[in-house]
Design a protein around this motif. Structure first.
Motif, mmCIF file in Angstrom:
data_model
loop_
_atom_site.group_PDB
_atom_site.id
_atom_site.type_symbol
_atom_site.label_atom_id
_atom_site.label_comp_id
_atom_site.label_asym_id
_atom_site.label_seq_id
_atom_site.Cartn_x
_atom_site.Cartn_y
_atom_site.Cartn_z
ATOM 1 N N PHE A 34 0.833 -1.206 0.000
ATOM 2 C CA PHE A 34 0.000 0.000 0.000
ATOM 3 C C PHE A 34 0.869 1.258 0.000
ATOM 4 O O PHE A 34 0.602 2.206 -0.746
ATOM 5 N N VAL A 35 1.897 1.282 0.827
ATOM 6 C CA VAL A 35 2.791 2.450 0.889
ATOM 7 C C VAL A 35 3.432 2.678 -0.478
ATOM 8 O O VAL A 35 3.499 3.808 -0.968
ATOM 9 N N THR A 36 3.861 1.601 -1.115
ATOM 10 C CA THR A 36 4.469 1.712 -2.443
ATOM 11 C C THR A 36 3.463 2.239 -3.462
ATOM 12 O O THR A 36 3.785 3.129 -4.254
ATOM 13 N N ALA A 37 2.239 1.712 -3.427
ATOM 14 C CA ALA A 37 1.204 2.162 -4.369
ATOM 15 C C ALA A 37 0.921 3.655 -4.199
ATOM 16 O O ALA A 37 0.790 4.385 -5.186
ATOM 17 N N ALA A 38 0.856 4.105 -2.961
ATOM 18 C CA ALA A 38 0.624 5.533 -2.715
ATOM 19 C C ALA A 38 1.813 6.363 -3.191
ATOM 20 O O ALA A 38 1.639 7.412 -3.823
ATOM 21 N N ALA A 39 3.021 5.884 -2.922
ATOM 22 C CA ALA A 39 4.224 6.615 -3.340
ATOM 23 C C ALA A 39 4.347 6.681 -4.853
ATOM 24 O O ALA A 39 4.882 7.654 -5.397
ATOM 25 N N GLY A 41 1.797 6.930 -6.762
ATOM 26 C CA GLY A 41 0.673 7.725 -7.242
ATOM 27 C C GLY A 41 -0.572 6.943 -7.587
ATOM 28 O O GLY A 41 -1.491 7.469 -8.198
ATOM 29 N N GLN A 42 -0.646 5.673 -7.176
ATOM 30 C CA GLN A 42 -1.789 4.837 -7.527
ATOM 31 C C GLN A 42 -2.848 4.752 -6.439
ATOM 32 O O GLN A 42 -3.929 4.223 -6.678
ATOM 33 N N SER A 43 -2.550 5.222 -5.251
ATOM 34 C CA SER A 43 -3.504 5.258 -4.142
ATOM 35 C C SER A 43 -3.333 6.576 -3.414
ATOM 36 O O SER A 43 -2.258 7.174 -3.465
ATOM 37 N N SER A 44 -4.380 6.995 -2.731
ATOM 38 C CA SER A 44 -4.239 8.176 -1.881
ATOM 39 C C SER A 44 -3.831 7.718 -0.490
ATOM 40 O O SER A 44 -4.161 6.614 -0.073
ATOM 41 N N MET A 45 -3.107 8.563 0.216
ATOM 42 C CA MET A 45 -2.646 8.239 1.562
ATOM 43 C C MET A 45 -3.161 9.311 2.515
ATOM 44 O O MET A 45 -2.879 10.495 2.316
ATOM 45 N N PRO A 46 -3.920 8.910 3.533
ATOM 46 C CA PRO A 46 -4.395 9.898 4.512
ATOM 47 C C PRO A 46 -3.228 10.705 5.085
ATOM 48 O O PRO A 46 -2.119 10.196 5.247
ATOM 49 N N ARG A 47 -3.493 11.956 5.383
ATOM 50 C CA ARG A 47 -2.456 12.907 5.824
ATOM 51 C C ARG A 47 -1.602 12.367 6.973
ATOM 52 O O ARG A 47 -0.402 12.541 6.981
ATOM 53 N N GLU A 48 -2.247 11.739 7.942
ATOM 54 C CA GLU A 48 -1.508 11.218 9.104
ATOM 55 C C GLU A 48 -0.362 10.307 8.648
ATOM 56 O O GLU A 48 0.760 10.395 9.136
ATOM 57 N N TYR A 49 -0.644 9.444 7.691
ATOM 58 C CA TYR A 49 0.365 8.517 7.193
ATOM 59 C C TYR A 49 1.320 9.209 6.232
ATOM 60 O O TYR A 49 2.516 8.914 6.201
ATOM 61 N N GLY A 50 0.785 10.134 5.426
ATOM 62 C CA GLY A 50 1.635 10.906 4.509
ATOM 63 C C GLY A 50 2.680 11.707 5.259
ATOM 64 O O GLY A 50 3.832 11.823 4.819
#
Length: 146
Positions: A34-39, A41-50
């Motif tokens: 999930f972290v990789t997908a968000a990094a 650009g394929q998923s959004s990451m909630p601000r807390e985790y971002g």
């Protein structure tokens, strides 16, 4: 900052710091895929985790903002040419209809959610050559009859 610039910043910082996705996921508190997908650009990451990811990489709030943006998914209609990614495409071409038949036989008419979904990638040691173990786990969603 758009998703492409965000991905470039994350990838450069990750390389500069010599970090792995596994390490970054531990810092963030989420699954490495999930972290990789968000990094990427394929998923959004909630601000807390971002904020945790950006902090681990020493990146700005612009990256946090870009990570939080909902991405446009599924817009590339081109057959992938990267050999590793193509193999997954090939697996679906060869086994996709069989998977569909077996899922329908076991669950009925419906789909596997890609929203209520997890994906794990593991390594299994084998004397004949290590194995890649990919586990997809999605909620079954039956089609509504009305």
């Amino acid at each position: 900052m758009d998703k492409l610039a965000m991905t470039e910043a994350v990838m450069a910082a990750k390389a500069d710091k010599g970090l792995t996705w596994e390490t970054l996921a531990g810092e963030v508190g989420l699954n490495p895929v999930f972290v990789t997908a968000a990094a990427l650009g394929q998923s959004s990451m909630p601000r807390e985790y971002g904020e945790r990811l950006a902090g681990a990489l020493g990146l700005s709030g612009e990256v946090v903002d870009a990570l939080a943006v909902c991405p446009m998914k599924g817009t590339d209609q081109t057959v992938p040419t990267d050999p590793l990614i193509y193999r997954f495409y090939e697996i679906m071409q060869v086994y996709g209809t069989s998977m569909k038949e077996v899922i329908h036989e076991k669950f009925g008419d419906g789909i596997m959610s890609a929203i209520d979904f997890t994906l794990d990638v593991d390594r299994q040691e084998d004397p004949k050559g290590d194995r890649v173990v990919v586990t997809m786990n999605g909620k079954f969603l039956p089609y509504k009859i009305w």
